[in-house]
Design a protein around this motif. Structure first.
Motif, PDB file in Angstrom:
ATOM      1  N   GLY A 144       0.805  -1.213   0.000  1.00 48.76           N
ATOM      2  CA  GLY A 144       0.000   0.000   0.000  1.00 48.76           C
ATOM      3  C   GLY A 144       0.836   1.259   0.000  1.00 48.76           C
ATOM      4  N   ASP A 145       2.164   1.146   0.026  1.00 47.03           N
ATOM      5  CA  ASP A 145       3.037   2.312   0.094  1.00 47.03           C
ATOM      6  C   ASP A 145       3.284   2.944  -1.270  1.00 47.03           C
ATOM      7  N   GLU A 146       2.985   2.226  -2.333  1.00 44.29           N
ATOM      8  CA  GLU A 146       3.289   2.729  -3.661  1.00 44.29           C
ATOM      9  C   GLU A 146       2.256   3.759  -4.090  1.00 44.29           C
ATOM     10  N   ALA A 147       2.708   4.743  -4.833  1.00 40.47           N
ATOM     11  CA  ALA A 147       1.783   5.728  -5.398  1.00 40.47           C
ATOM     12  C   ALA A 147       1.050   5.084  -6.562  1.00 40.47           C
ATOM     13  N   PRO A 148      -0.247   5.303  -6.663  1.00 41.13           N
ATOM     14  CA  PRO A 148      -0.983   4.717  -7.781  1.00 41.13           C
ATOM     15  C   PRO A 148      -0.534   5.320  -9.104  1.00 41.13           C
ATOM     16  N   VAL A 149      -0.461   4.488 -10.112  1.00 41.24           N
ATOM     17  CA  VAL A 149      -0.042   4.928 -11.430  1.00 41.24           C
ATOM     18  C   VAL A 149      -1.283   4.998 -12.299  1.00 41.24           C
ATOM     19  N   LEU A 150      -1.717   6.217 -12.621  1.00 38.22           N
ATOM     20  CA  LEU A 150      -2.916   6.369 -13.415  1.00 38.22           C
ATOM     21  C   LEU A 150      -2.634   6.242 -14.898  1.00 38.22           C
ATOM     22  N   ASP A 163      -1.732  15.793  -5.110  1.00 41.02           N
ATOM     23  CA  ASP A 163      -1.966  14.950  -6.273  1.00 41.02           C
ATOM     24  C   ASP A 163      -1.854  13.475  -5.911  1.00 41.02           C
ATOM     25  N   LEU A 164      -0.913  13.134  -5.020  1.00 40.66           N
ATOM     26  CA  LEU A 164      -0.803  11.746  -4.569  1.00 40.66           C
ATOM     27  C   LEU A 164      -2.083  11.315  -3.864  1.00 40.66           C
ATOM     28  N   GLU A 165      -2.619  12.176  -3.016  1.00 41.21           N
ATOM     29  CA  GLU A 165      -3.875  11.868  -2.322  1.00 41.21           C
ATOM     30  C   GLU A 165      -5.012  11.708  -3.333  1.00 41.21           C
ATOM     31  N   PHE A 166      -5.063  12.574  -4.350  1.00 44.07           N
ATOM     32  CA  PHE A 166      -6.088  12.488  -5.385  1.00 44.07           C
ATOM     33  C   PHE A 166      -5.964  11.182  -6.159  1.00 44.07           C
ATOM     34  N   ARG A 167      -4.726  10.806  -6.523  1.00 47.88           N
ATOM     35  CA  ARG A 167      -4.535   9.561  -7.277  1.00 47.88           C
ATOM     36  C   ARG A 167      -4.885   8.347  -6.442  1.00 47.88           C
ATOM     37  N   GLN A 168      -4.652   8.403  -5.134  1.00 49.98           N
ATOM     38  CA  GLN A 168      -5.020   7.276  -4.281  1.00 49.98           C
ATOM     39  C   GLN A 168      -6.539   7.134  -4.186  1.00 49.98           C
ATOM     40  N   ARG A 169      -7.249   8.260  -4.201  1.00 51.11           N
ATOM     41  CA  ARG A 169      -8.718   8.206  -4.161  1.00 51.11           C
ATOM     42  C   ARG A 169      -9.290   7.754  -5.498  1.00 51.11           C
ATOM     43  N   ASN A 170      -8.593   7.988  -6.605  1.00 50.55           N
ATOM     44  CA  ASN A 170      -9.090   7.694  -7.951  1.00 50.55           C
ATOM     45  C   ASN A 170      -8.224   6.650  -8.640  1.00 50.55           C
ATOM     46  N   ASN A 171      -7.923   5.586  -7.946  1.00 51.04           N
ATOM     47  CA  ASN A 171      -7.001   4.575  -8.456  1.00 51.04           C
ATOM     48  C   ASN A 171      -7.665   3.569  -9.382  1.00 51.04           C
ATOM     49  N   GLY A 172      -8.923   3.743  -9.684  1.00 54.15           N
ATOM     50  CA  GLY A 172      -9.600   2.814 -10.576  1.00 54.15           C
ATOM     51  C   GLY A 172     -10.322   1.718  -9.809  1.00 54.15           C
ATOM     52  N   ARG A 173     -11.171   1.039 -10.535  1.00 56.81           N
ATOM     53  CA  ARG A 173     -11.922  -0.060  -9.942  1.00 56.81           C
ATOM     54  C   ARG A 173     -11.054  -1.310  -9.905  1.00 56.81           C
ATOM     55  N   ASN A 187      -5.683   2.004 -18.146  1.00 52.19           N
ATOM     56  CA  ASN A 187      -5.368   3.422 -18.053  1.00 52.19           C
ATOM     57  C   ASN A 187      -6.592   4.167 -17.515  1.00 52.19           C
ATOM     58  N   VAL A 188      -6.496   4.698 -16.299  1.00 58.80           N
ATOM     59  CA  VAL A 188      -7.604   5.433 -15.701  1.00 58.80           C
ATOM     60  C   VAL A 188      -7.282   6.918 -15.572  1.00 58.80           C
ATOM     61  N   TYR A 189      -6.208   7.353 -16.181  1.00 56.13           N
ATOM     62  CA  TYR A 189      -5.768   8.743 -16.060  1.00 56.13           C
ATOM     63  C   TYR A 189      -6.838   9.725 -16.540  1.00 56.13           C
ATOM     64  N   PHE A 190      -7.335   9.514 -17.755  1.00 54.05           N
ATOM     65  CA  PHE A 190      -8.280  10.464 -18.334  1.00 54.05           C
ATOM     66  C   PHE A 190      -9.604  10.474 -17.580  1.00 54.05           C
ATOM     67  N   ASP A 191     -10.051   9.321 -17.094  1.00 55.19           N
ATOM     68  CA  ASP A 191     -11.282   9.283 -16.304  1.00 55.19           C
ATOM     69  C   ASP A 191     -11.098  10.007 -14.975  1.00 55.19           C
TER      70      ASP A 191
END
Length: 181
Positions: A24-30, A124-134, A143-147
């Motif tokens: 869980g320590d890794e930053a999500p890659v959108l 941005d890290l917090e935002f990416r963790q909240r929007n890491n995809g289903r 690729n969930v970046y654009f969504d």
């Protein structure tokens, strides 16, 4: 329950358990744009400046191991020169020279600190963790970046129309559509 359904349930349960074992320590890659090649990174290569031969070769300084060379790239000084500044006044190491402290104070007059990059990176890290995809998007590295960033994106066509209605000219925009054409 027959044996096939039991096996299928076991496999599904094992997949769910294994997916929970990720770090869980890794930053999500959108945006999945990793290179699959083992070649060099062409963006990491900076060309050297052209070699210069001085008029008097005996006036050359003695070589200093580990020190900067006259032909080494200096992107900070080059950017200052390209923007019309004087690169000889640039402070080494990214410090703000005393001549620019007034400009920095004026830019920070509304309370924005010098740690804006770190603050934005954390947000941005917090935002990416909240929007890491289903779940399936994470499993299959979709690729969930654009969504994820769509609510923050600008509708360029709507903005151009808004500016045109306000009388703002934009010479680089395509011409306005003609009525009936």
């Amino acid at each position: 329950m027959d044996a096939t359904a039991k096996r299928l349930g076991t496999v599904l349960l094992a997949c769910i358990v294994l997916s929970a074992c990720g770090s869980g320590d890794e930053a999500p890659v959108l945006m999945n744009v990793r290179s699959t090649t083992t070649g060099p990174d062409e963006f990491a290569i900076l060309p050297n400046k052209p070699l210069e031969i001085p008029q008097n070769l005996s006036s050359l300084p003695a070589p200093t191991p580990g020190a900067a060379n006259r032909t080494d790239p200096s992107p900070r000084a080059d950017a200052i020169a390209a923007l019309g500044g004087r690169p000889d006044r640039a402070a080494p190491g990214g410090d703000v020279p005393s001549s620019d402290r007034g400009l920095l104070a004026y830019a920070n007059r509304y309370g924005f600190g010098g740690d804006i990059r770190a603050t934005l990176a954390a947000e941005d890290l917090e935002f990416r963790q909240r929007n890491n995809g289903r779940l399936l998007e994470r499993w299959f590295s979709a690729n969930v970046y654009f969504d994820a960033y769509e609510p923050q994106s600008l509708d360029q066509d709507a903005e151009l129309e808004r500016l045109r209605r306000g009388g703002v000219r934009n010479v680089s925009a395509p011409p306005a559509p003609t009525p009936g054409g």
